[in-house]
Design a protein around this motif. Structure first.
Motif, short mmCIF file in Angstrom:
data_model
loop_
_atom_site.label_atom_id
_atom_site.label_comp_id
_atom_site.label_asym_id
_atom_site.label_seq_id
_atom_site.Cartn_x
_atom_site.Cartn_y
_atom_site.Cartn_z
N TYR A 197 0.87 -1.10 0.02
CA TYR A 197 0.13 -0.11 0.04
C TYR A 197 0.73 1.44 -0.07
O TYR A 197 0.91 2.14 -0.63
CB TYR A 197 -0.79 0.12 1.12
N ASP A 198 1.82 1.22 0.88
CA ASP A 198 2.82 2.31 0.94
C ASP A 198 3.37 2.64 -0.48
O ASP A 198 3.42 3.75 -0.82
CB ASP A 198 3.81 2.21 2.10
N ASP A 199 3.73 1.57 -1.12
CA ASP A 199 4.76 1.71 -1.96
C ASP A 199 3.90 2.04 -3.67
O ASP A 199 4.33 2.68 -4.48
CB ASP A 199 5.39 0.39 -2.61
N LYS A 200 2.68 1.63 -3.47
CA LYS A 200 1.91 1.23 -4.72
C LYS A 200 0.45 2.09 -4.83
O LYS A 200 -0.11 2.60 -5.83
CB LYS A 200 1.58 -0.11 -5.44
N ALA A 201 -0.11 2.41 -3.60
CA ALA A 201 -1.37 3.08 -3.75
C ALA A 201 -1.69 4.17 -4.45
O ALA A 201 -2.80 4.44 -4.96
CB ALA A 201 -1.90 3.10 -2.15
N GLY A 202 -0.38 4.94 -4.25
CA GLY A 202 -0.77 6.38 -4.92
C GLY A 202 -0.68 6.52 -6.39
O GLY A 202 -1.43 7.27 -7.15
N ILE A 203 -0.51 5.13 -7.05
CA ILE A 203 -0.49 5.19 -8.70
C ILE A 203 -1.95 4.95 -8.98
O ILE A 203 -2.35 4.96 -10.22
CB ILE A 203 0.30 4.47 -9.30
N PHE A 204 -2.76 4.46 -8.05
CA PHE A 204 -4.35 4.15 -8.53
C PHE A 204 -5.28 5.27 -7.96
O PHE A 204 -5.54 5.35 -6.78
CB PHE A 204 -4.51 2.82 -7.54
N ALA A 205 -5.96 5.75 -8.90
CA ALA A 205 -6.85 6.65 -8.56
C ALA A 205 -7.97 6.31 -7.62
O ALA A 205 -8.50 7.13 -6.55
CB ALA A 205 -7.62 7.28 -9.78
N GLU A 206 -8.35 5.10 -7.42
CA GLU A 206 -9.14 4.42 -6.44
C GLU A 206 -8.67 4.53 -5.05
O GLU A 206 -9.43 4.51 -4.06
CB GLU A 206 -9.69 3.00 -6.76
N PHE A 207 -7.28 4.40 -5.10
CA PHE A 207 -6.82 4.45 -3.70
C PHE A 207 -5.91 5.41 -3.06
O PHE A 207 -5.26 5.63 -2.15
CB PHE A 207 -6.01 2.99 -3.67
N GLY A 208 -5.69 6.35 -4.25
CA GLY A 208 -4.66 7.69 -4.01
C GLY A 208 -5.52 8.76 -4.28
O GLY A 208 -6.65 8.95 -4.03
N LYS A 209 -4.67 10.04 -4.28
CA LYS A 209 -5.24 11.21 -4.35
C LYS A 209 -4.17 12.13 -5.10
O LYS A 209 -2.91 11.81 -4.93
CB LYS A 209 -5.77 11.92 -3.11
N ILE A 210 -4.80 13.16 -5.53
CA ILE A 210 -3.77 14.30 -6.18
C ILE A 210 -3.20 15.26 -5.08
O ILE A 210 -4.15 15.87 -4.28
CB ILE A 210 -4.42 14.88 -7.26
N VAL A 211 -2.11 15.62 -4.82
CA VAL A 211 -1.76 16.54 -3.97
C VAL A 211 -1.14 17.87 -4.91
O VAL A 211 -0.83 18.95 -4.19
CB VAL A 211 -0.65 15.99 -2.93
N CYS A 212 -0.84 17.69 -5.90
CA CYS A 212 -0.18 18.96 -6.58
C CYS A 212 -0.58 18.73 -8.44
O CYS A 212 -0.26 17.41 -8.99
CB CYS A 212 1.46 19.00 -6.55
N ILE A 213 -0.92 19.76 -8.99
CA ILE A 213 -0.97 19.81 -10.50
C ILE A 213 -0.27 21.33 -10.98
O ILE A 213 -0.70 22.28 -10.47
CB ILE A 213 -2.54 19.94 -10.82
N SER A 214 0.78 20.93 -11.53
CA SER A 214 1.41 22.04 -12.07
C SER A 214 1.21 21.99 -13.54
O SER A 214 1.08 21.17 -14.31
CB SER A 214 3.00 21.82 -11.74
N VAL A 215 1.43 23.33 -13.82
CA VAL A 215 0.99 23.70 -15.42
C VAL A 215 2.09 24.75 -15.87
O VAL A 215 2.53 25.51 -15.09
CB VAL A 215 -0.30 24.32 -15.66
#
Length: 250
Positions: free
Chosen positions: A59-77
């Motif tokens: 979970y620590d290693d992989k959850a962030g790459i799945f939108a169902e288990f992760g979340k966005i903390v930054c969008i840069s443009v």
């Protein structure tokens, strides 16, 4: 293709994501169970059972790459414009927030206000079609927010999504076998690498343990600038010099 696109009509983009909770044990029982179903596939070990400490580590290693288990903390443009002397410049800005709904709302309002017409404007990123765009769309739905016009691609045919420019796809030339990193392309095409502080594997730790969203935003903006430089390389045009790059204060 890119040499026919007016770069001032392109919004360059990158996102940074983390797990939805600090650790596996912070999940409720239902989400822990659902992750136990997802984890074998996430680790490419189909048919094997993953339990206990290994399940938590996955979970620590992989959850962030799945939108169902992760979340966005930054969008840069990155937005490119011409100054009074017709010289190209790029302005970099980040939407970084611990509150994902607030982050997405601010981003959505900006993109609809300034880049609302997919027949006129382009969204460009590295692996944007496989990761950034679907991830953003899924998180927008999960947060029950309106879908921006540029991201409203569900059910669209390939020729209806030509406004999505993927710098990794452009490098493949039809080859579908492997991922090519932005760092590698920077190295072989001769522009500064975006990775000089943290990398993707550090983002979760920097967010959950160091609570340093600003550091993540700086890292994300470097990826956006590198993507814009790659776009210029594809178009066989001069790279942005240091005096052509501006950062919007957060």
């Amino acid at each position: 293709m890119v040499d026919q696109i007016d770069i001032t009509k392109v919004l360059f983009l990158d996102i940074e994501t983390v797990s939805g909770a600090p650790t596996y044990t912070d999940l409720d029982e239902n989400m822990q169970y659902l992750w136990s179903l997802k984890a074998p596939g996430a680790l490419r070990r189909y048919g094997e059972t993953i339990e206990g400490e290994e399940l938590a580590e996955s979970y620590d290693d992989k959850a962030g790459i799945f939108a169902e288990f992760g979340k966005i903390v930054c969008i840069s443009v990155g937005a490119v414009y011409r100054d009074s002397d017709r010289k190209l410049k790029i302005r970099l800005k980040s939407f970084a927030n611990r509150d994902e709904a607030k982050l997405l709302t601010d981003f959505n309002e900006m993109i609809d206000q300034y880049y609302g017409d997919p027949n006129k404007y382009f969204l460009c990123g590295h692996n944007i079609k496989e990761f950034d765009v679907p991830y953003m769309c899924r998180r927008i739905v999960i947060n029950q927010l309106p879908m921006p016009k540029l991201l409203d691609i569900s059910g669209k045919k390939p020729w209806e999504t030509k406004h999505l420019v993927d710098t990794m796809e452009l490098w493949k030339f039809g080859d579908r076998k492997s991922y090519v990193s932005l760092k590698l392309l920077a190295g072989i095409l001769g522009f500064p690498s975006p990775k000089d502080d943290i990398d993707g594997g550090d983002v979760g730790r920097v967010f959950w343990e160091e609570d340093d969203v600003e550091r993540i935003a700086v890292y994300c903006e470097k990826d956006v600038l590198a993507t814009a430089q790659l776009f210029l390389r594809y178009a066989r045009k001069p790279l942005f010099a240091e005096d052509q790059v501006f950062f919007v204060e957060r």
